[in-house]
Every structure is written in C-alpha cells, then in structure tokens.
Design a protein around this motif. Structure first.
Motif, short mmCIF file in Angstrom:
data_model
loop_
_atom_site.label_atom_id
_atom_site.label_comp_id
_atom_site.label_asym_id
_atom_site.label_seq_id
_atom_site.Cartn_x
_atom_site.Cartn_y
_atom_site.Cartn_z
N ILE A 122 50.12 46.96 48.97
CA ILE A 122 51.08 45.98 49.45
C ILE A 122 51.69 45.30 48.23
CG2 ILE A 122 50.03 45.65 51.69
CD1 ILE A 122 48.79 43.04 50.66
N HIS A 156 50.82 52.65 59.70
CA HIS A 156 50.60 51.67 60.77
C HIS A 156 49.11 51.49 61.03
CE1 HIS A 156 54.74 51.12 61.55
NE2 HIS A 156 54.95 52.15 62.35
N ALA A 159 47.34 49.75 58.02
CA ALA A 159 47.79 48.36 57.86
C ALA A 159 47.26 47.48 58.98
CB ALA A 159 49.31 48.31 57.81
N GLN A 160 47.25 47.98 60.19
CA GLN A 160 46.74 47.18 61.31
C GLN A 160 45.23 46.96 61.17
OE1 GLN A 160 48.30 49.47 64.62
NE2 GLN A 160 49.95 48.01 64.93
N PHE A 163 45.08 44.36 58.07
CA PHE A 163 45.74 43.05 58.10
C PHE A 163 45.91 42.46 59.49
CE2 PHE A 163 47.68 45.75 54.73
CZ PHE A 163 47.02 45.18 53.65
N TYR A 167 50.40 41.92 60.10
CA TYR A 167 51.25 43.08 59.84
C TYR A 167 52.29 43.25 60.93
CZ TYR A 167 52.66 48.00 59.49
OH TYR A 167 53.38 49.16 59.40
N ASP A 168 53.55 43.41 60.53
CA ASP A 168 54.67 43.62 61.45
C ASP A 168 55.05 45.10 61.42
OD1 ASP A 168 57.11 43.78 62.79
OD2 ASP A 168 57.89 41.93 61.95
N ARG A 169 54.79 45.83 62.51
CA ARG A 169 55.08 47.26 62.56
C ARG A 169 56.57 47.55 62.40
NH1 ARG A 169 51.53 51.00 65.29
NH2 ARG A 169 53.43 52.07 65.94
N VAL A 174 53.76 42.56 55.61
CA VAL A 174 52.61 41.71 55.89
C VAL A 174 52.95 40.29 55.49
CG1 VAL A 174 50.19 41.23 55.34
CG2 VAL A 174 50.98 43.60 55.52
N VAL A 216 54.23 47.08 52.83
CA VAL A 216 53.16 48.07 52.92
C VAL A 216 53.68 49.42 52.42
CG1 VAL A 216 51.65 49.35 54.48
CG2 VAL A 216 52.03 46.90 54.84
#
Length: 241
Positions: A122, A156, A159-160, A163, A167-169, A174, A216
């Motif tokens: 990141i 995805h 990261a999920q 975080f 985390y925003d898909r 992040v 990310v």
C-alpha cells in the motif's frame, strides 16, 4: 556507507524500536506510539538500514504469511504473501539503493520455493509506488494496462483480509481511521515528477495521498518478473549479517 540487517521482530532491541519510531515520526504526521506498536506487533520481520556509526537511516517492516485462494481458472492454490508495513528512508540516504536491495534479497532468503509469492503493497507516497516499475515488469494497478480480473480478485481478497472496512473495493484505496501522512517535503510531487507516467497515474488514482490515503498494489515476486535493475538486486551479494 550503509549496511542492511534482517531482524526478527521477536529479537528486535528496544534501542532499534526507539530509533525506528523516532525516524517515522520525523517524516510522517499522525504517528503515535500505540499505532507504531500495533503495526509492529502484526509483522514478523524488519529490515534495518544503518550507517557506519550504527545510526538508523531507514527500515521496512514485513509480514510474511500463507493463504489459500480460490479461482475458476486455478481452483484452490496455497500461496505466500509479503505485506510491507511501515517503510521510511531518511532523505540523506535517498541516493543509496541499500534498502531496495536488502528488501529483494530478504524476500529471496525468506520465501518458500514451492509456493508462488505475491507482494501486497500500500502506498501513500509516489516514491514507494515508483519502486514497482523500477524492479518488476508486471504489477497492478498501472497506467498502461487494466488489471486482469484474476489479479483484481486476488487484490480484493488480500486487501479485505488485511484491512477490513478500511478498504474500498471501488477505488482500491485504504483509508485508515488514523492515517499517517507524509511530511510535505516527502509527499509533494513536483511538476517535473508528474511527467513520469507512473507517478502521474499514482497521483490521479490516489488523489487523497497527501491525506494518508493508501493505494493497494500487487505484484508476483519471481525471477521471471524482475526488470534488469531488479535482477541485479536479486542476484547480488547476500545480506550483511
């Protein structure tokens, strides 16, 4: 002259912890002792960069772990992931390639030879993002190619897991509740730097980077993915003891 040292977090000395915290707070805004300790507790290795006087000039914390992934094209596969945590190099050491060389050689030393290894990175600073095209041929996201679906799904998933709700898909960003912001000296992108297509892409994709937003990124770590510069780092001399 700088030298590198790969140290297990469990054996990290109090003096080195203190020097790391001091270096981080000198160049980042929003750093607290609690946040620093929490980040360190979730890592298992740290690369220390010191000068001849044993003064800390840079460091990078690492979390190396295994995970099972699922996909229509691969079925189930066990892979290894290295996640980079706090990373900083004092401006007086920017001309040195000691940290990136030590990072690549450390990963080559720690990696499991029987598993694919991915780097989860990141970045709130353009210098960190710029490491990707310097050392790796294929990485995402990037300015000249859309992220393939399989790689996007892996990003995805990782990261999920790492975080959670931060985390925003949709954006691949992040946003931590208490972000660490680079000082203006380190975070400002000059007009000359913006002419670099990689840096321009980073700035446009992560518009909140100056506020601590983290982009990310993902690349596979293997010899075939190295650039010419990366190969010199990978196949260079071993780390100092």
């Amino acid at each position: 002259m700088l030298h590198s040292q790969l140290v297990s977090i469990s054996t990290l000395s109090d003096d080195d912890r203190g020097a790391m915290y001091h270096l981080l707070t000198h160049h980042f805004q929003g750093v607290t002792s609690d946040i620093f300790a929490q980040d360190l507790a979730h890592k298992n290795w740290v690369i220390l960069i010191k000068n001849k006087q044993l003064q800390l000039k840079g460091f990078s914390t690492l979390q190396l772990y295994d995970v099972s992934i699922h996909g229509e094209d691969i079925g189930r596969e066990d892979i290894s992931v290295v996640y980079s945590g706090d990373t900083i190099v004092d401006p007086t050491a920017w001309s040195s390639a000691t940290l990136p060389r030590a990072w690549i050689q450390s990963i080559n030393q720690l990696r499991c030879p029987n598993k694919r290894l991915f780097w989860l990175l990141i970045s709130s600073g353009f210098r960190t993002y710029r490491l990707l095209p310097t050392f790796w041929q294929v990485f995402y996201p990037r300015h000249d190619q859309s992220t393939p679906e399989a790689m996007q799904q892996l990003m995805h998933t990782l990261a999920q897991q790492q975080f959670g709700a931060a985390y925003d898909r949709e954006t691949g960003i992040v946003r931590f509740p208490h972000p660490q912001k680079l000082s203006p000296i380190l975070g400002t992108i000059s007009p000359e730097r913006r002419r670099d297509p990689h840096i321009h892409f980073f700035e446009q994709t992560n518009r909140g980077h100056s506020q601590g937003d983290e982009l990310v990124c993902l690349t596979e770590i293997c010899a075939d993915n190295l650039t010419a510069v990366g190969r010199r780092m990978w196949f260079g001399r071993s780390l100092a003891a």
